[in-house]
Design a protein around this motif. Structure first.
Motif, PDB file in Angstrom:
ATOM      1  N   CYS A 218       0.832  -1.210   0.000  1.00 33.42           N
ATOM      2  CA  CYS A 218       0.000   0.000   0.000  1.00 33.42           C
ATOM      3  C   CYS A 218       0.862   1.253   0.000  1.00 33.42           C
ATOM      4  O   CYS A 218       0.561   2.208  -0.721  1.00 33.42           O
ATOM      5  N   TYR A 219       1.921   1.254   0.790  1.00 35.13           N
ATOM      6  CA  TYR A 219       2.787   2.443   0.851  1.00 35.13           C
ATOM      7  C   TYR A 219       3.382   2.741  -0.523  1.00 35.13           C
ATOM      8  O   TYR A 219       3.354   3.883  -0.986  1.00 35.13           O
ATOM      9  N   GLN A 220       3.890   1.698  -1.156  1.00 39.41           N
ATOM     10  CA  GLN A 220       4.524   1.907  -2.462  1.00 39.41           C
ATOM     11  C   GLN A 220       3.503   2.381  -3.497  1.00 39.41           C
ATOM     12  O   GLN A 220       3.782   3.277  -4.284  1.00 39.41           O
ATOM     13  N   GLY A 221       2.334   1.755  -3.507  1.00 36.78           N
ATOM     14  CA  GLY A 221       1.315   2.127  -4.487  1.00 36.78           C
ATOM     15  C   GLY A 221       0.721   3.494  -4.213  1.00 36.78           C
ATOM     16  O   GLY A 221       0.567   4.313  -5.116  1.00 36.78           O
ATOM     17  N   TYR A 222       0.417   3.759  -2.949  1.00 37.30           N
ATOM     18  CA  TYR A 222      -0.250   5.012  -2.569  1.00 37.30           C
ATOM     19  C   TYR A 222       0.624   6.224  -2.872  1.00 37.30           C
ATOM     20  O   TYR A 222       0.127   7.306  -3.136  1.00 37.30           O
ATOM     21  N   ASN A 223       1.943   6.003  -2.805  1.00 35.07           N
ATOM     22  CA  ASN A 223       2.868   7.129  -3.038  1.00 35.07           C
ATOM     23  C   ASN A 223       3.537   7.058  -4.406  1.00 35.07           C
ATOM     24  O   ASN A 223       4.575   7.675  -4.612  1.00 35.07           O
ATOM     25  N   ALA A 224       2.959   6.302  -5.312  1.00 38.86           N
ATOM     26  CA  ALA A 224       3.553   6.185  -6.650  1.00 38.86           C
ATOM     27  C   ALA A 224       3.465   7.518  -7.374  1.00 38.86           C
ATOM     28  O   ALA A 224       2.574   8.323  -7.131  1.00 38.86           O
ATOM     29  N   SER A 225       4.429   7.731  -8.252  1.00 36.48           N
ATOM     30  CA  SER A 225       4.392   8.953  -9.080  1.00 36.48           C
ATOM     31  C   SER A 225       5.043   8.641 -10.413  1.00 36.48           C
ATOM     32  O   SER A 225       5.476   7.520 -10.653  1.00 36.48           O
ATOM     33  N   LYS A 226       5.116   9.612 -11.263  1.00 33.04           N
ATOM     34  CA  LYS A 226       5.782   9.510 -12.565  1.00 33.04           C
ATOM     35  C   LYS A 226       5.120   8.499 -13.509  1.00 33.04           C
ATOM     36  O   LYS A 226       5.793   7.678 -14.145  1.00 33.04           O
ATOM     37  N   GLY A 227       3.812   8.504 -13.573  1.00 35.38           N
ATOM     38  CA  GLY A 227       3.075   7.744 -14.579  1.00 35.38           C
ATOM     39  C   GLY A 227       3.270   6.241 -14.516  1.00 35.38           C
ATOM     40  O   GLY A 227       3.484   5.671 -13.447  1.00 35.38           O
TER      41      GLY A 227
END
Lengths: 262, 254
Positions: A218-227
């Motif tokens: 969840c942390y990795q997905g929730y804070n994803a950026s750059k398309g």
């Protein structure tokens, strides 16, 4: 003195590592703050539990079965040297219940569930679906993160017990084909050496692993950026980081349980 | 210049708004008033901070400096509960619609409704979902998933999802981007219908002059992080200002 403003405290890489640990810690605390706040999304938790369990059932079943069978096969020659093949069921059961089942379940789940949570939330982030929830006056953290973390914390211990059963079946198949041991004799011998502490430790481990897989994904997905690149990175990091943390937790929990065993 | 006889306080009042991302100074002292029942179109090239502006209004981003008053409340100082209450009065239509992929159209529309309005019966939920879907002319898509819809349909459903909470303010982020000219006209009509039917005040972010002319009561031209000119379409484009003229010409040639 240089007029150019310094952009980092130590090195850029070290700074971002510290920042990532701090942000992870904040995210972790936010989970515990949000879990008891407001309305609980029970329906979503059940849906996620089903998705996690259903997604991994076949893979964990097959891996567990093969692990049980191969471990038994590999252990036989060493025991045969000492004329102790009759100890095989106990040895295999101890290995499966104390270590293998929880670890196999966790590693398979980290790959399958962790990456799936990371990719799903990551794509929701980059396509503004999470922002859309926020502006609809819905708390996306509660709906997306809390439900998934709780679901993986609940589902992975269940999968671990399932993996234990299937692994023991694999071991039994190997033993019965080689030594002709009956089903009852195998399981009587297998459970002779298993204590409540073994089962409790295994359960505690799989709860910790489930929580880790959920929160890291969840942390990795929730804070994803750059398309789309960010989505791939989130899925990949979710697997790598949760596997790393699982091994650290394994070491800690084994040390603690051994303390009680003595 | 843009003084209209409006005794009521503006729905949105932005003064000297600044926002930077690192060394990139996107908004450099933006002033904007949106009166009740007014459609304001914010025009400008890509990357000039148009979307940043409405994200600050919706509380998704915080300004570095300046005031952003929405319905009389400064958005940046609201706590979670106050922000949630304010957001129930704001509808935000995203550029890419931002429909929830894993849900059907019905579930997409129900999602904000059941979580924000207590004690609704199943019949009431169904009625409200069907009403807004009917308002955007897509009742037949109720059981479809977003991947089965066209770009124009997705935009309409996105707008329907915001309408379900009956907002006072609508924020449209590039409502006609990536659509064919006929669908663009339909979306423009829908924006005007929403204004009439739901009595909303709106900010429409676009670089499409046809959309601006069709939907805007007031046009605000954003260039280099500031509003260069505000007024009616004719007032804004009847100018000798080179940058506005080139923006108009480019759109026209396109």
């Amino acid at each position: 003195m240089s007029a150019k403003k310094r952009e980092h405290v130590y090195t850029r890489r070290l700074d971002s590592a510290f920042l990532a640990v701090y942000n992870g810690y904040v995210f972790f605390l936010r989970f515990f703050r949000e879990v008891f706040k407001g309305r609980m999304e029970f329906q979503e938790i059940v849906k996620q539990c089903y998705a996690i369990g259903n997604k991994s059932l076949l893979l964990i079943g097959m891996t567990g079965f093969i692990t049980g069978m191969v471990f038994t096969k590999q252990s036989r020659p060493s025991l045969a040297e000492f004329g102790a093949v009759s100890w095989l069921p106990s040895l295999v059961a101890i290995a499966i219940v104390r270590a293998l089942a929880a670890l196999v379940t966790a590693l398979i789940s980290a790959g399958k569930i962790g990456s799936s949570i990371g990719a799903e939330l990551g794509s929701m982030r980059v396509t503004e679906q999470i922002d859309a929830m926020e502006v609809s006056a819905v708390n996306p953290f509660k709906f997306l993160v809390v439900t998934r973390v709780l679901a993986s914390t609940i589902a992975i211990p269940i999968l671990m017990f399932y993996c234990t059963a299937v692994s023991l079946l694999g071991a039994f198949l190997n033993v019965t084909l080689n030594e002709g041991t009956s089903f009852i004799a195998f399981f009587e011998s297998a459970f002779e050496q298993i204590t409540f502490l073994d089962i409790f430790t295994s359960l505690a481990k799989s709860i910790a692993y489930g929580f880790t897989i959920g929160i890291v994904g969840c942390y990795q997905g929730y804070n994803a950026s750059k398309g789309t690149e960010g989505v791939g990175k989130a899925a990949n990091s979710a697997v790598v980081i949760s596997m790393f943390l699982i091994f650290i937790e394994e070491v800690i929990i084994v040390q603690v349980s051994n303390y009680f065993r003595i | 210049m843009e003084e209209v006889n409006q005794p009521e306080a503006p729905v949105i009042n932005i003064q000297d708004l600044h926002k930077s991302f690192g060394s990139l100074h996107v908004l450099r002292g933006v002033d904007l008033r949106v009166e009740k029942g007014e459609n304001v179109v914010v025009l400008g090239r890509s990357g000039t901070g148009k979307s940043v502006l409405i994200k600050i209004i919706a509380g998704l981003l915080k300004q570095d400096r300046g005031d952003c008053l929405v319905l009389g409340q400064e958005v940046s100082t609201l706590n979670q509960k106050e922000l949630r209450d304010l957001r129930m009065k704001i509808g935000f239509s995203f550029q890419n619609s931002a429909l929830y992929d894993s849900m059907t159209v019905r579930e997409n529309l129900e999602f904000p409704l059941v979580r924000n309005v207590a004690n609704l019966t199943r019949a009431e939920i169904n009625e409200q979902v069907e009403t807004v879907l009917d308002a955007v002319g897509l009742l037949q898509t109720i059981n479809q998933v977003p991947s089965e819809l066209s770009g124009g349909q997705r935009k309409r459903i996105g707008i329907a999802r915001t309408l379900i909470l009956q907002p006072e303010i609508m924020l449209y982020d590039e409502p006609t981007a990536g659509l064919d000219p006929i669908t663009c006209l339909e979306i423009n009509e829908l924006i005007n219908e929403v204004k009439e039917k739901y009595h909303t005040s709106s900010i429409i972010i676009t670089h499409d002059l046809t959309c601006a002319r069709a939907t805007g009561d007031k046009i605000a031209m954003l260039l280099d992080g500031q509003f260069l000119k505000q007024g009616t379409f004719e007032e804004v484009f009847n100018t000798e200002e080179e940058r506005i003229k080139s923006f108009y010409d480019y759109n026209f040639i396109q």
